[in-house]
Design a protein around this motif. Structure first.
Motif, PDB file in Angstrom:
ATOM      1  N   MET A  66      -8.622   0.929  -0.148  1.00  0.00           N
ATOM      2  CA  MET A  66      -7.997   1.254  -1.539  1.00  0.00           C
ATOM      3  C   MET A  66      -6.476   0.886  -1.491  1.00  0.00           C
ATOM      4  O   MET A  66      -5.958   0.315  -2.367  1.00  0.00           O
ATOM      5  CB  MET A  66      -8.114   2.707  -1.768  1.00  0.00           C
ATOM      6  N   ARG A  67      -5.684   1.215  -0.163  1.00  0.00           N
ATOM      7  CA  ARG A  67      -4.671   0.894  -0.105  1.00  0.00           C
ATOM      8  C   ARG A  67      -4.313  -0.563  -0.237  1.00  0.00           C
ATOM      9  O   ARG A  67      -3.257  -1.349  -0.624  1.00  0.00           O
ATOM     10  CB  ARG A  67      -3.898   1.359   1.108  1.00  0.00           C
ATOM     11  N   ILE A  68      -5.172  -1.438   0.429  1.00  0.00           N
ATOM     12  CA  ILE A  68      -5.042  -2.909   0.615  1.00  0.00           C
ATOM     13  C   ILE A  68      -5.399  -3.554  -1.071  1.00  0.00           C
ATOM     14  O   ILE A  68      -4.797  -4.552  -1.584  1.00  0.00           O
ATOM     15  CB  ILE A  68      -6.265  -3.606   1.341  1.00  0.00           C
ATOM     16  N   MET A  69      -6.590  -3.044  -1.409  1.00  0.00           N
ATOM     17  CA  MET A  69      -6.738  -3.379  -3.093  1.00  0.00           C
ATOM     18  C   MET A  69      -5.628  -2.948  -4.165  1.00  0.00           C
ATOM     19  O   MET A  69      -5.345  -3.743  -4.999  1.00  0.00           O
ATOM     20  CB  MET A  69      -8.101  -2.528  -3.532  1.00  0.00           C
ATOM     21  N   TYR A  70      -4.817  -2.030  -3.815  1.00  0.00           N
ATOM     22  CA  TYR A  70      -3.992  -1.478  -4.985  1.00  0.00           C
ATOM     23  C   TYR A  70      -2.716  -0.935  -4.071  1.00  0.00           C
ATOM     24  O   TYR A  70      -2.454   0.102  -3.971  1.00  0.00           O
ATOM     25  CB  TYR A  70      -4.434  -0.467  -5.688  1.00  0.00           C
ATOM     26  N   PRO A  71      -1.763  -1.692  -3.259  1.00  0.00           N
ATOM     27  CA  PRO A  71      -0.964  -1.423  -2.522  1.00  0.00           C
ATOM     28  C   PRO A  71       0.136  -0.510  -2.945  1.00  0.00           C
ATOM     29  O   PRO A  71       0.622   0.067  -2.560  1.00  0.00           O
ATOM     30  CB  PRO A  71      -0.446  -2.669  -2.006  1.00  0.00           C
ATOM     31  N   GLY A  72       0.170  -0.681  -4.368  1.00  0.00           N
ATOM     32  CA  GLY A  72       1.338   0.083  -5.180  1.00  0.00           C
ATOM     33  C   GLY A  72       0.991   1.621  -5.577  1.00  0.00           C
ATOM     34  O   GLY A  72       1.772   2.452  -5.906  1.00  0.00           O
TER      35      GLY A  72
END
Length: 322
Positions: free
Chosen positions: A48-54
């Motif tokens: 999830m951090r890779i898909m939506y890093p912000g």
């Protein structure tokens, strides 16, 4: 206290003896490796951090370089996922006879192929985000969709798990989607094929079966089932197409059940609430339930007023009221 200690020893002995028969649930030997569910959930959180890093990030320490941080997470996911895939591959008959080195080589190849799908997955997720924002007047910000919508989380995990499913990774894709199911109430099998701009509104109670095919620009509401007509055949049905096809630009309202591998919902159709469909629907069709009765009674002595739902329908159908 002494009696408790004595009784406890007897209880422990009885339970330990229950592990002796050769049953699937009794496996404890160190040579029987299986994927680590907690490790896979941790991988999902990192994905999830890779898909939506912000939006999904570790706030426990200060990040000076966002690019380096994401690169580190990608490398970590690759390492951890590769380890879990190597364990899961042993469930494949052809892998049982392979050496550890051969299995590791296959798992590394699969892991790299999976990581290379990320740009395409994120392209699809961007389209899903736009569909959710455009299709829901209650969405004030796109950020709200990413951070708050259970349907969007379930779609994200499903798209990631689907790629591992296509790469024939055992168990791990299902663990991923069942984790999303437990978090959201939305059950999407990783085998389901889903097109762009997919929007789940509300979402609770949705079931999407393994062989379901969903086209582009499809919108479904809570309680929808895209399922099989019957599973009485059990394992004999494993390779059989059991679930429906939903073509492009279809809306399916709450509580609808669409069943069967030969059932096709034609493009630009609208499926109303609580309908039960087991046959194909032509493109551009609106399906709704007619002649239901709504009963109103102000108190136990008053006469009961009965209104048919088709009397309530004017220019629009009653199933648009969500």
């Amino acid at each position: 206290m002494k009696r408790m200690e004595e009784e406890m020893q007897a209880v422990i002995g009885d339970i330990m003896a229950d592990y002796e028969p050769k049953r699937e649930i009794n496996r404890m030997d160190e040579y029987f490796n299986q994927p680590d569910k907690e490790a896979i959930i941790d991988i999902i959180n990192k994905l999830m951090r890779i898909m939506y890093p912000g939006y999904y990030r570790d706030k426990s320490y200060k990040i000076y370089n966002a690019d380096n941080h994401v690169a580190m997470i990608i490398e970590d996911v690759g390492y951890r996922l590769n380890k879990q895939i190597a364990i899961a591959l042993r469930y494949l008959p052809e892998m049982k006879v392979k050496t550890e080195a051969e299995v590791r080589e296959v798992s590394e190849e699969i892991t790299l192929k999976f990581l290379r799908t990320f740009p395409r997955i994120r392209e699809y997720l961007e389209s899903d985000l736009q569909a959710a924002y455009d299709g829901d007047p209650a969405a004030y910000y796109k950020e709200e969709v990413i951070l708050a919508y259970p349907g969007f989380f379930a779609i994200t995990v499903s798209r990631l798990a689907h790629e591992l499913f296509l790469l024939k990774v055992p168990m791990i894709p299902r663990i991923m989607t069942e984790y999303a199911h437990s978090e959201t109430g939305i059950d999407i099998h990783p085998g389901a094929s889903i097109g762009k701009r997919f929007f789940i509104d509300h979402g609770t109670g949705i079931v999407v079966g393994e062989t379901t095919i969903i086209g582009n620009d499809v919108k479904i509401y809570q309680g929808v089932t895209l399922g099989a007509l019957s599973t009485r055949g059990g394992q004999k049905l494993r390779t059989v197409r059991r679930h429906p096809t939903i073509e492009d630009n279809v809306t399916i309202y709450s509580g609808a059940s669409i069943l069967g591998g030969e059932t096709v919902i034609g493009h630009d159709s609208v499926i109303g609430s609580n309908v039960f469909i087991t046959k194909s629907v032509s493109p551009g069709t609106r399906v709704s339930i007619r002649s239901q009765e709504l009963r109103y009674q102000s108190d136990i002595h008053a006469d009961e007023e009965v209104i048919r739902t088709d009397e309530l329908e004017k220019d629009t159908c009653s199933y648009y009221m969500i």
